[in-house]
Design a protein around this motif. Structure first.
Motif, PDB file in Angstrom:
ATOM      1  N   SER A 185       0.838  -1.197   0.000  1.00  0.00           N
ATOM      2  CA  SER A 185       0.000   0.000   0.000  1.00  0.00           C
ATOM      3  C   SER A 185       0.876   1.251   0.000  1.00  0.00           C
ATOM      4  O   SER A 185       0.523   2.268  -0.600  1.00  0.00           O
ATOM      5  CB  SER A 185      -0.947   0.003   1.212  1.00  0.00           C
ATOM      6  OG  SER A 185      -0.236   0.240   2.397  1.00  0.00           O
ATOM      7  N   VAL A 329      -5.426   5.024   7.052  1.00  0.00           N
ATOM      8  CA  VAL A 329      -6.057   5.081   5.734  1.00  0.00           C
ATOM      9  C   VAL A 329      -5.801   3.773   4.969  1.00  0.00           C
ATOM     10  O   VAL A 329      -6.703   3.196   4.380  1.00  0.00           O
ATOM     11  CB  VAL A 329      -5.525   6.289   4.933  1.00  0.00           C
ATOM     12  CG1 VAL A 329      -6.119   6.298   3.537  1.00  0.00           C
ATOM     13  CG2 VAL A 329      -5.848   7.579   5.662  1.00  0.00           C
ATOM     14  N   GLY A 330      -4.550   3.307   5.041  1.00  0.00           N
ATOM     15  CA  GLY A 330      -4.195   2.071   4.343  1.00  0.00           C
ATOM     16  C   GLY A 330      -5.006   0.887   4.843  1.00  0.00           C
ATOM     17  O   GLY A 330      -5.258  -0.063   4.117  1.00  0.00           O
ATOM     18  N   ASP A 332      -8.049   1.174   6.016  1.00  0.00           N
ATOM     19  CA  ASP A 332      -9.477   1.428   5.899  1.00  0.00           C
ATOM     20  C   ASP A 332     -10.137   0.206   5.246  1.00  0.00           C
ATOM     21  O   ASP A 332      -9.633  -0.352   4.282  1.00  0.00           O
ATOM     22  CB  ASP A 332      -9.714   2.666   5.037  1.00  0.00           C
ATOM     23  CG  ASP A 332     -11.185   2.850   4.708  1.00  0.00           C
ATOM     24  OD1 ASP A 332     -11.963   3.005   5.661  1.00  0.00           O
ATOM     25  OD2 ASP A 332     -11.535   2.822   3.509  1.00  0.00           O
ATOM     26  N   TYR A 333     -11.243  -0.177   5.799  1.00  0.00           N
ATOM     27  CA  TYR A 333     -11.892  -1.423   5.372  1.00  0.00           C
ATOM     28  C   TYR A 333     -12.169  -1.434   3.872  1.00  0.00           C
ATOM     29  O   TYR A 333     -11.822  -2.378   3.163  1.00  0.00           O
ATOM     30  CB  TYR A 333     -13.189  -1.615   6.176  1.00  0.00           C
ATOM     31  CG  TYR A 333     -14.041  -2.726   5.665  1.00  0.00           C
ATOM     32  CD1 TYR A 333     -13.623  -4.061   5.798  1.00  0.00           C
ATOM     33  CD2 TYR A 333     -15.255  -2.466   5.036  1.00  0.00           C
ATOM     34  CE1 TYR A 333     -14.399  -5.079   5.317  1.00  0.00           C
ATOM     35  CE2 TYR A 333     -16.032  -3.487   4.547  1.00  0.00           C
ATOM     36  CZ  TYR A 333     -15.615  -4.801   4.688  1.00  0.00           C
ATOM     37  OH  TYR A 333     -16.376  -5.806   4.207  1.00  0.00           O
ATOM     38  N   ALA A 334     -12.775  -0.339   3.390  1.00  0.00           N
ATOM     39  CA  ALA A 334     -13.146  -0.292   1.977  1.00  0.00           C
ATOM     40  C   ALA A 334     -11.900  -0.260   1.105  1.00  0.00           C
ATOM     41  O   ALA A 334     -11.808  -0.934   0.072  1.00  0.00           O
ATOM     42  CB  ALA A 334     -14.006   0.941   1.705  1.00  0.00           C
ATOM     43  N   LYS A 335     -10.934   0.532   1.560  1.00  0.00           N
ATOM     44  CA  LYS A 335      -9.722   0.689   0.765  1.00  0.00           C
ATOM     45  C   LYS A 335      -8.961  -0.644   0.707  1.00  0.00           C
ATOM     46  O   LYS A 335      -8.495  -1.061  -0.347  1.00  0.00           O
ATOM     47  CB  LYS A 335      -8.850   1.753   1.407  1.00  0.00           C
ATOM     48  CG  LYS A 335      -7.879   2.408   0.432  1.00  0.00           C
ATOM     49  CD  LYS A 335      -7.038   3.429   1.157  1.00  0.00           C
ATOM     50  CE  LYS A 335      -6.212   4.258   0.190  1.00  0.00           C
ATOM     51  NZ  LYS A 335      -6.889   5.457  -0.273  1.00  0.00           N
ATOM     52  N   ARG A 338     -10.683  -3.096  -1.550  1.00  0.00           N
ATOM     53  CA  ARG A 338     -10.476  -2.756  -2.954  1.00  0.00           C
ATOM     54  C   ARG A 338      -9.027  -3.052  -3.369  1.00  0.00           C
ATOM     55  O   ARG A 338      -8.767  -3.580  -4.435  1.00  0.00           O
ATOM     56  CB  ARG A 338     -10.809  -1.281  -3.166  1.00  0.00           C
ATOM     57  CG  ARG A 338     -10.847  -0.857  -4.616  1.00  0.00           C
ATOM     58  CD  ARG A 338     -11.524   0.486  -4.792  1.00  0.00           C
ATOM     59  NE  ARG A 338     -11.046   1.454  -3.835  1.00  0.00           N
ATOM     60  CZ  ARG A 338     -11.811   1.994  -2.889  1.00  0.00           C
ATOM     61  NH1 ARG A 338     -13.089   1.686  -2.804  1.00  0.00           N
ATOM     62  NH2 ARG A 338     -11.309   2.867  -2.047  1.00  0.00           N
TER      63      ARG A 338
ATOM     64  N   TRP B  89      -5.142   9.838   1.438  1.00  0.00           N
ATOM     65  CA  TRP B  89      -4.134   9.859   2.500  1.00  0.00           C
ATOM     66  C   TRP B  89      -4.054  11.262   3.117  1.00  0.00           C
ATOM     67  O   TRP B  89      -3.842  11.425   4.308  1.00  0.00           O
ATOM     68  CB  TRP B  89      -2.753   9.480   1.944  1.00  0.00           C
ATOM     69  CG  TRP B  89      -2.701   8.074   1.422  1.00  0.00           C
ATOM     70  CD1 TRP B  89      -3.008   7.672   0.155  1.00  0.00           C
ATOM     71  CD2 TRP B  89      -2.339   6.907   2.146  1.00  0.00           C
ATOM     72  NE1 TRP B  89      -2.859   6.308   0.047  1.00  0.00           N
ATOM     73  CE2 TRP B  89      -2.431   5.809   1.262  1.00  0.00           C
ATOM     74  CE3 TRP B  89      -1.937   6.663   3.463  1.00  0.00           C
ATOM     75  CZ2 TRP B  89      -2.151   4.506   1.635  1.00  0.00           C
ATOM     76  CZ3 TRP B  89      -1.634   5.364   3.825  1.00  0.00           C
ATOM     77  CH2 TRP B  89      -1.748   4.293   2.924  1.00  0.00           C
ATOM     78  N   TYR B 105     -13.895   7.063  12.408  1.00  0.00           N
ATOM     79  CA  TYR B 105     -14.765   7.532  11.333  1.00  0.00           C
ATOM     80  C   TYR B 105     -15.712   6.421  10.922  1.00  0.00           C
ATOM     81  O   TYR B 105     -15.527   5.249  11.281  1.00  0.00           O
ATOM     82  CB  TYR B 105     -13.931   7.986  10.124  1.00  0.00           C
ATOM     83  CG  TYR B 105     -13.136   6.868   9.502  1.00  0.00           C
ATOM     84  CD1 TYR B 105     -11.918   6.480  10.044  1.00  0.00           C
ATOM     85  CD2 TYR B 105     -13.611   6.185   8.388  1.00  0.00           C
ATOM     86  CE1 TYR B 105     -11.200   5.428   9.514  1.00  0.00           C
ATOM     87  CE2 TYR B 105     -12.888   5.133   7.841  1.00  0.00           C
ATOM     88  CZ  TYR B 105     -11.688   4.754   8.402  1.00  0.00           C
ATOM     89  OH  TYR B 105     -10.985   3.721   7.871  1.00  0.00           O
TER      90      TYR B 105
END
Lengths: 353, 492
Positions: A185, A329-330, A332-335, A338, B89, B105
């Protein structure tokens, strides 16, 4: 959602396997003071440090269990109410940071942690003690053409030597390895286009995926693989040092820098000795030892002198993976879903929808 | 009489210091009041600062939160009729500016349900949701107070429409830190200002009270008997005190002067009769040895001594009365009184004495009551002097007995007292001088020369009027007018 379930199942299976693994003991077995460490760090690199530690504190015995980064993450959550381990060490910074963010760690402060730069700790709950480059390992004999300097030249070599490179590239299975996912990532973040091309090239040449660094290194050493991509610098440098056939490459375009970090679980049974060990890891002697014995790359640059053996310097820019909220962010479930899906599609593990 | 402290002895030092200790301190009160006011103002200011710094920190960090939320919002899209989000990011890099704060979030769509983030996050804001309007609020999550930003919006493409909700939260560590830093600085400034103000008050109180100390020192350092006015320069605020002290000293001086005058008078008055008494006594002693000594002559000489003794006694009484009157005038307030009472009393007293001297004294008065503001004792003394004077100067004619008439009359605004005699009368040239001290019209008539001057003092003190008129066919009339007392509210 189905994928998530599969992932979860896999995890549970692996956690079950991990938990059954017996720890390695250090120090006098009769000691009542016990420090249990769960770690995603090869014992080979860590053994000398542990030995010195129990010599320094003879009334402590240490149980050390080597766990895969992803298992480590789930296990820590799983047993957060009554953790077995008092210290959890991982190279998957993002998972460790998420553990802290989600409230699974406790605060620890000492002179040693105070001395640590703010870049290398978070909330006084997560402490990095090693900073190492992410490298490529090449088997000189098995690799066709020139030794690549960077990702571009690797791509070129792959394109020019399609036959020779097929099934000869090894990297992490990002579904199984926490650190593998992190590195992938971060690659995607650092250079999205290059990452895309690389992934495509990997996919079309039947890249071999592994759970752990050691297996990749072994396969490169044996010549089964020509190159291992995105490997942990400390392990690779140890092997490359001893094996003439192997060359470690710090990519010239950019070299990712990864931290190994430790945290004390919230309800840890022995936070005092965990703190003691953490202080020891951050102490001058342990940091110096990591460098001079070539075990790990120390976090504190002042422990590093140019004359020390095994100092490596990246030829190009370094991309230090920052130890802060961005790592979330890396993960993140959705990310993540995907990203893994794209990875699977690129590697032709699943078909494009 | 004067009011005096019962014990004029000065207090001992110990008692004085004890009294000083007990006495309230002006300076202390002043400083206390100042400190209290400053304290209240400072605590109000600090209270405000606490509130303000909290708001300021929220304002600054809410901007970060909003920015991150908008970056997330921008990356929400529909892929194959499904909402998806690719969190940039940079959104979390923005949040990472609050270095130590945890981030939570959740993204969900009303149609599709949970999309990503922390599933157990509460997705309902405290205020009624308004589309596209970001709400900020504090809520507990994961054991910590978290600041949330909340937004909800429609996302449409030709085939589908969905309502997407994004909740982004951040713990309050950095906010509290910033608020604390702001508060600390501001509180430091406020405390500093307060301390400076208190110091100024202390110094100011010293400066303000300094003129008082100067007056005090000026009075303490005076030599005994120095009654001159204080002439040190003092500020306006203590000017009145200085003036009051100076007035007081002037009154004291006047009193002392009167006392001195009186003493001089008395000495003067007594010296002459004493000298003559001595002469008479010597004379009586020597008669025994002279050739012409006879029991008659001796008797006569002794009679003279007795007479002189009476005169002396009268003079002493007069002087005493004068002293009393003088003190009364200075120390007693005028009171409501009936004028007839002292007049009648003195007439009654004098009638017999006058008759012995062959003078018939009569009082003519038809009034029942005559109220004035005055001092009864003084007026009686005045009447006594006037009557004595009139009797003394009446013609001592053996055939026709002399007469002195006292009249009291009422006019619109005043009462008039007339003392009428039919003696020789006073020449015009002397009328001006009879009220002078020690002036005596005729030295063949006994008198002290003090009586009429006393009358004048009493008349002046009562704001009355005295005139000397001629009696027809001959003689003198003393006429004194006293203002009537007017009751308040009388319509005159």
């Amino acid at each position: 959602m189905r994928l998530f379930h599969i992932l979860l199942l896999m995890v549970i299976l692996q956690v079950g396997r991990a938990w059954s693994a017996e720890p390695v003991w250090f120090g006098d077995k009769n000691n009542t003071r016990m420090l249990y460490i769960n770690s995603a760090l090869d014992l080979a690199s860590f053994e000398p440090i542990l030995t010195v530690f129990v010599a320094l504190y003879p009334d402590i015995k240490v149980a050390y269990r080597d766990v895969n980064t992803l298992d480590l993450y789930y296990q820590t959550i799983e047993e957060h109410k009554q953790p077995e381990a008092s210290l959890v060490i991982s190279s998957a910074m993002d998972l460790h940071l998420k553990l802290v963010n989600d409230g699974y760690a406790q605060t620890y402060q000492s002179n040693f942690t105070e001395r640590l730069s703010a870049d290398f700790k978070w909330r006084d709950q997560l402490f990095a003690f090693s900073l190492e480059p992410i490298v490529m390992l090449v088997n000189k004999a098995a690799f066709p053409g020139d030794i690549p300097e960077d990702r571009q030249s690797l791509l070129q070599t792959i394109r020019q030597n399609e036959q020779a490179m097929t099934k000869r590239i090894g990297t992490y299975d990002i579904r199984q390895s926490g650190v593998g996912y992190l590195l992938a990532s971060q690659d995607a973040r650092q250079a999205d286009v290059t990452w895309g091309r690389l992934l495509e090239a990997f996919g079309s040449h039947k890249v071999q995926t592994y759970c752990c660094t050691h297996e990749i290194i072994d396969d490169v050493a044996s010549g089964e693989l020509a190159i291992g991509y995105n490997l942990l610098g400390s392990y690779v440098s140890q092997r490359a040092r001893d094996d003439d056939r192997l060359t470690m490459i710090l990519p010239k375009d950019y070299t990712l820098m990864l931290m190994r970090a430790a945290l004390i679980p919230k309800s840890a049974p022995n936070p005092t000795d965990a703190g003691l060990f953490l202080d020891f890891l951050l102490s001058d002697s342990a940091q110096k030892m990591m460098q001079t014995q070539g075990l790990l790359f120390p976090i504190r640059p002042d422990a590093n002198t140019p004359n020390d053996p095994y100092v490596v310097n990246a030829p190009g820019p370094t991309g230090v993976i920052e130890l802060d909220q961005q790592l979330l962010v890396g993960r993140d479930y959705a990310k993540q879903k995907r990203f893994i899906r794209n990875w699977e599609m690129a590697l032709e593990i699943i078909a494009e929808p | 009489m004067w009011q005096k402290s019962p014990n004029h002895q000065s207090l001992s030092e110990e008692e004085e210091s004890k009294a000083l200790k007990k006495a309230p301190s002006l300076r202390f009160r002043f400083i206390l009041a100042g400190v209290l006011v400053i304290g209240i103002i400072a605590s109000l200011a600090i209270n405000l600062i606490f509130d303000y710094s909290q708001k300021l920190a929220d304002l600054s960090y809410d901007r970060l939160l909003r920015s991150a939320l908008l970056q997330m919002d921008e990356n929400v899209g529909l892929i194959r009729n499904e909402v998806s989000i690719d969190i940039p990011w940079s959104a979390f890099a923005t949040l990472a500016q609050a270095e130590e704060d945890r981030v939570f979030y959740k993204v969900e769509s009303l149609e599709q349900g949970f999309i990503t983030g922390y599933q157990d996050l509460n997705s309902f804001p405290p205020n009624p949701p308004v589309l596209d309007q970001i709400q900020f609020y504090d809520q507990m999550f994961s054991g910590e107070m978290v600041r949330f930003a909340w937004v909800q919006r429609y996302i449409t493409d030709p085939e589908t429409a969905q309502t997407v909700r994004i909740i982004l939260g951040q713990t309050r560590l950095s906010r509290e830190e910033m608020a604390a830093a702001v508060t600390q600085k501001a509180v430091e400034v406020v405390v500093l200002i307060a301390l400076v103000a208190i110091t100024l008050i202390i110094i100011g109180s010293h400066l303000v009270l300094r003129p008082l100390h100067r007056i005090e020192r000026a009075l303490e350092e005076r030599v005994m008997g120095d009654l001159t006015p204080i002439d040190i320069n003092t500020p306006k605020e203590t000017h009145h005190l200085k003036v009051a002290i100076n007035h007081f000293m002037a009154r004291l001086q006047a009193n002392l002067e009167q006392l001195e005058n009186y003493t001089a008078d008395a000495a003067h008055q007594l010296r002459t009769p004493l000298a003559s008494l001595r002469a008479l006594a010597e004379n009586a002693r020597d008669i025994g040895y002279s050739n012409s000594a006879s029991p008659e002559k001796q008797h006569q000489a002794l009679e003279s001594i007795v007479q002189q003794c009476d005169t002396l006694s009268q003079t002493v009484t007069l002087l005493l009365n004068q002293a009393v009157v003088s003190h009364r005038l200075q120390t007693h307030r005028l009171e409501l009184m009936d004028l007839l009472v002292p007049i009648t009393a003195s007439c009654r007293e004098q009638a017999l004495t006058a008759l012995r001297q062959g003078v018939h004294l009569s009082l003519e008065c038809e009034l029942k009551e005559s109220l004035i503001l005055g001092d009864s004792f003084s007026i009686q003394q005045m009447m006594q002097n006037l009557i004595e004077n009139a009797v003394r100067y009446s013609q001592q004619d053996q055939d026709a007995p002399a007469e002195v008439i006292v009249q009291v009359m009422e006019f619109d605004l005043f009462y008039r007292i007339k003392v009428i005699d039919y003696g020789e009368g006073i020449p015009e040239s002397e009328k001006e001088r009879v009220f002078e001290r020690f002036y005596r019209g005729r030295y063949d008539v006994a008198g002290t020369g003090v009586g009429l001057s006393m009358v004048r003092d009493i008349v002046n003190h009562h704001s009355a009027r005295v005139n000397i008129l001629n009696t027809e066919p001959k003689g003198t009339t003393f006429q004194v007018d006293f203002a009537k007392h007017r009751f308040d509210g009388d319509n005159q």
